[in-house]
Design an enzyme around this catalytic site. Structure first.
Site, mmCIF file in Angstrom:
data_model
loop_
_atom_site.group_PDB
_atom_site.id
_atom_site.type_symbol
_atom_site.label_atom_id
_atom_site.label_comp_id
_atom_site.label_asym_id
_atom_site.label_seq_id
_atom_site.Cartn_x
_atom_site.Cartn_y
_atom_site.Cartn_z
ATOM 1 N N ASP A 1 -3.962 -13.957 -69.309
ATOM 2 C CA ASP A 1 -4.048 -13.526 -70.706
ATOM 3 C C ASP A 1 -3.977 -14.772 -71.597
ATOM 4 O O ASP A 1 -4.976 -15.453 -71.784
ATOM 5 C CB ASP A 1 -2.901 -12.541 -70.951
ATOM 6 N N THR B 1 1.730 -18.396 -68.526
ATOM 7 C CA THR B 1 2.401 -18.326 -67.225
ATOM 8 C C THR B 1 1.836 -19.377 -66.281
ATOM 9 O O THR B 1 2.580 -20.151 -65.669
ATOM 10 C CB THR B 1 2.228 -16.917 -66.610
ATOM 11 N N ASP C 1 1.240 -2.662 -65.497
ATOM 12 C CA ASP C 1 2.060 -1.608 -66.079
ATOM 13 C C ASP C 1 2.022 -1.596 -67.607
ATOM 14 O O ASP C 1 1.678 -2.594 -68.247
ATOM 15 C CB ASP C 1 3.516 -1.797 -65.655
#
Ligand code: 5GP
Ligand code: MG
Length: 188
Positions: free
Chosen positions: A115, A119, A171
């Site tokens: 995204d 990270t 999720d």
């Protein structure tokens, strides 16, 4: 039930308080995962790679992908916790299995989605400290419009617009990981 009602029921779902519409079908995901596995096979079948699966979102992609490989490989799970503060320092906590020797190994990071890239931007330099033989990234989803960093996903799956998605391991508030298809946040 009319045809329209049936389509509505199948394609529009609720996860928690939000509505999502069908985005990528399980059959198309399977084809894409096979393509990724084929590319990885071509490049790594003699290299005994080590997959580092980023929990939790990548667990289904990783499980599907490595079962399509027919050569020696290893797999470990890592957890990366990022802080979404006001400053984009990219500070993350990285939890790896203890005593994992990555030196001279061919590493392939397995992600659910790239995204902002925060990270990976934090994880890659950490991994390089272990002096691996090589380092590559595969991610079933990539959102280039959201990227804040300049790096390449070596084995990308679907290139998607900058909208929130759930399913196939990803999720919303802990839910939706079990959905076979991928769903996109609906504006309705
Ligand atoms: P990054 O912004 O650091 O590239 O992504 C961090 C993590 O945020 C991803 O690995 C993923 O777990 C989560 N994430 C980013 N975009 C989405 C999205 O559209 N849906 C879901 N469910 N998680 C996302
Ligand atoms: Mg992830």
């Amino acid at each position: 039930m009319s045809k329209t009602d049936k389509t509505f029921n199948v394609d529009l779902i609720k996860v928690g308080d939000l509505s999502f519409s069908k985005f990528i079908d399980a059959a198309d995901i399977e084809i894409k995962v096979q393509e990724i596995a084929d590319s990885i096979r071509e490049d790594y079948h003699e290299k005994h790679p080590m997959f580092l699966v980023v929990m939790n979102g990548a667990f289904i992609f990783a499980a599907d992908m490595i079962r399509k490989l027919d050569f020696p490989c290893e797999l470990n799970f890592v957890r990366i916790k990022s802080y979404h503060g006001t400053e984009t320092t990219g500070k993350v906590d990285i939890y790896m299995p203890p005593n994992l020797n990555l030196q001279n190994r061919h590493l392939i990071i397995v992600e659910d989605i790239i995204d902002t890239g925060n990270t990976m931007a934090a994880f890659i330099p950490e991994l390089k400290l272990h002096k691996p033989a090589s380092l590559a990234i595969t991610s079933i989803l990539v959102k280039p419009e959201a990227h804040l960093h300049d790096f390449i996903t070596d084995y990308p799956g679907f290139i998607i617009p900058n909208k929130f998605v759930v399913g196939y391991g990803l999720d919303y508030d802990g839910m939706g990981r079990n959905l076979k298809d991928l769903y996109q946040l609906s504006m309705t």
